[in-house]
Design a protein around this motif. Structure first.
Motif, short mmCIF file in Angstrom:
data_model
loop_
_atom_site.label_atom_id
_atom_site.label_comp_id
_atom_site.label_asym_id
_atom_site.label_seq_id
_atom_site.Cartn_x
_atom_site.Cartn_y
_atom_site.Cartn_z
N ALA A 149 -32.16 -23.98 -185.75
CA ALA A 149 -32.26 -22.54 -186.00
C ALA A 149 -33.66 -22.00 -185.78
O ALA A 149 -33.85 -20.77 -185.79
CB ALA A 149 -31.80 -22.23 -187.42
N VAL A 150 -34.65 -22.88 -185.59
CA VAL A 150 -36.03 -22.41 -185.44
C VAL A 150 -36.19 -21.51 -184.20
O VAL A 150 -36.73 -20.39 -184.30
CB VAL A 150 -37.00 -23.61 -185.41
CG1 VAL A 150 -38.41 -23.16 -185.02
CG2 VAL A 150 -37.03 -24.29 -186.76
N PRO A 151 -35.78 -21.91 -183.00
CA PRO A 151 -35.94 -21.01 -181.85
C PRO A 151 -35.17 -19.68 -181.99
O PRO A 151 -35.75 -18.61 -181.72
CB PRO A 151 -35.42 -21.84 -180.67
CG PRO A 151 -35.59 -23.25 -181.11
CD PRO A 151 -35.31 -23.24 -182.56
N PRO A 152 -33.88 -19.67 -182.39
CA PRO A 152 -33.22 -18.37 -182.57
C PRO A 152 -33.89 -17.51 -183.63
O PRO A 152 -33.99 -16.28 -183.46
CB PRO A 152 -31.80 -18.76 -182.99
CG PRO A 152 -31.60 -20.13 -182.47
CD PRO A 152 -32.94 -20.78 -182.58
N ALA A 153 -34.35 -18.15 -184.72
CA ALA A 153 -35.04 -17.37 -185.76
C ALA A 153 -36.35 -16.81 -185.23
O ALA A 153 -36.72 -15.65 -185.51
CB ALA A 153 -35.29 -18.25 -186.98
N GLY A 154 -37.09 -17.60 -184.44
CA GLY A 154 -38.32 -17.11 -183.84
C GLY A 154 -38.06 -15.96 -182.88
O GLY A 154 -38.81 -14.97 -182.87
#
Length: 419
Positions: A149-154
């Motif tokens: 979820a880190v890239p979509p959240a970023g």
């Protein structure tokens, strides 16, 4: 120039994969979130009002656990090449007894449908793979899901921050964009080690499954041997034995007529000679069906070439003439090829067939392709099912590709490290 382009492509692919992993990993938590929303909407001060949302969440978890884990295995195999065996227990045959009831391996039921449903539920409930799947659906959201979820959240933070006029919001948006781009090629990769760790069967379970598989193979082998013995006994009784009895009667009659009617005696002896020749031919055919002499004397390749010459199909054989295997493996492959050629001529109405026999460092590979009408499938108790069971005794596999309209391609692979 090539390196930046490669990095951008890797980041784009990684971002898409991270989004896919997040969606798959969060399916079960989404069900529980929906249950919480339903409970808040439903709750009116009654403590029993939470039963329906709880049942909703439990049923949704049980229904989604296996599809979610299948999707994870498929994604890992497609993206990394790592194959994680599912290890699900397979349903056995359902047999109708003489009493009219159906036996599914666990209980007697009145109908075939009830027997299969009961069998399916019992296997699902007792299968260790079911509990592995449930465990993974609880672990994946807080491990794989959080990391992926880190890239979509970023990316979401970048969109929200850069759309605001405040400097601090824009700085946060730039930071989110950097995190999304830098983490995209790597965030999805956590799915492989986690899936391997929690979805792969333990050594004890693998050994238990192997014992069950060998037990089933032993039972299949015993049944096949009994059926083969009955076939040989029937062929001997109806063929050669009957002719030899008739031969003895003819010779006894000829002996009695030798002095009173020599011409009739000579005629009976001529008939006896023809019967003896016919009996010999039948015995040779019977022996050939049990173990072809050319297979024992010259090996699999020459035996398959002789089989192709006798086949009604225009068969071509491409093989390594130096290939020699253990006799049981050669026999299993020979009769497997014979079964496939018979099916191609009888059921697929093919006119040509191509047989390829090759080997690599670990296995012997046999490909049989025909130009028939296709549509071949493995039916319980059918010839292809018997072929699969016969090769399973050697840890062999059978892969069938037979679209409607043809062609039909069958690949038999038998591990053979001693080549």
């Amino acid at each position: 120039m090539r390196q930046p382009v490669s990095w951008v492509a890797s980041a784009c692919v990684g971002f898409v994969r991270a989004c896919v992993v997040v969606v798959v990993a969060m399916l079960v938590p989404a069900v529980w979130a929906a249950a919480v929303v339903l409970w808040i909407w439903w709750w009116g001060g009654d403590p029993w009002s939470g039963i329906v949302p709880l049942l909703w969440a439990c049923i949704g978890t049980l229904a989604l656990s296996r599809p979610v884990c299948r999707m994870v295995r498929s994604l890992v195999a497609k993206w990394t090449g790592t194959v994680i065996p599912a290890g699900y227990r397979q349903a056995g045959p359902v047999t109708r007894m003489s009493t009219g009831y159906w036996w599914n391996g666990y209980s007697y039921e009145r109908t075939d449908r009830d027997a299969r449903q009961d069998q399916k539920m019992r296997i699902w409930w007792s299968d260790p793979a079911t509990w592995r799947d449930l465990r993974f659906t609880g672990i994946a959201p807080v491990t794989v899901g959080v990391i992926a979820a880190v890239p979509p959240a970023g990316a979401a933070a970048a969109v929200l921050g850069l759309s605001q006029p405040a400097l601090s919001a824009r700085l946060a948006g730039v930071l989110g964009l950097v995190v999304a781009i830098a983490g995209a090629p790597y965030a999805w990769r956590a799915v492989e080690p986690v899936a391997v760790r929690f979805l792969r069967a333990s050594p004890a379970m693998t050994m238990a499954d192997r014992v069950d598989e060998l037990t089933a193979q032993r039972a299949d082998t015993t049944v096949a041997q009994a059926a083969e013995i009955r076939r040989i006994e029937r062929d001997l009784h109806d063929g050669a034995q009957a002719r030899l009895v008739a031969l003895g009667l003819s010779l006894a009659t000829a002996e009695k007529l030798m002095e009173t009617n020599p011409d009739q005696a000579r005629a009976l002896m001529r008939e006896a000679r023809v019967g003896a020749a016919t009996s010999l031919t039948e015995l040779r055919d019977l022996v050939k069906g049990i173990s072809p002499p050319v297979l024992n004397e010259r090996g699999l390749v020459d035996a398959v070439r002789a089989l192709g010459l006798d086949s009604p199909l225009e068969a071509t054989v491409d093989a390594d003439v130096q290939l020699r295997l253990d006799p049981p493996i050669e026999s299993a492959l020979y009769f497997g090829i014979a079964e496939l050629l018979t099916n191609a001529a009888k059921h697929a109405h093919a006119s040509r067939a191509r047989i390829s026999i090759a080997r690599d460092d670990t296995a012997v590979i046999v490909d049989v392709e025909d130009n028939g009408r296709g549509g071949a499938g493995v039916n319980a108790g059918g010839g292809l099912d018997g072929l699969r069971r016969r090769l399973a005794a050697f840890d062999g596999t059978v892969e069938i590709t037979s679209p409607a309209g043809g062609p039909t391609r069958v690949r038999m692979v038998v591990p053979c490290e001693s080549l």
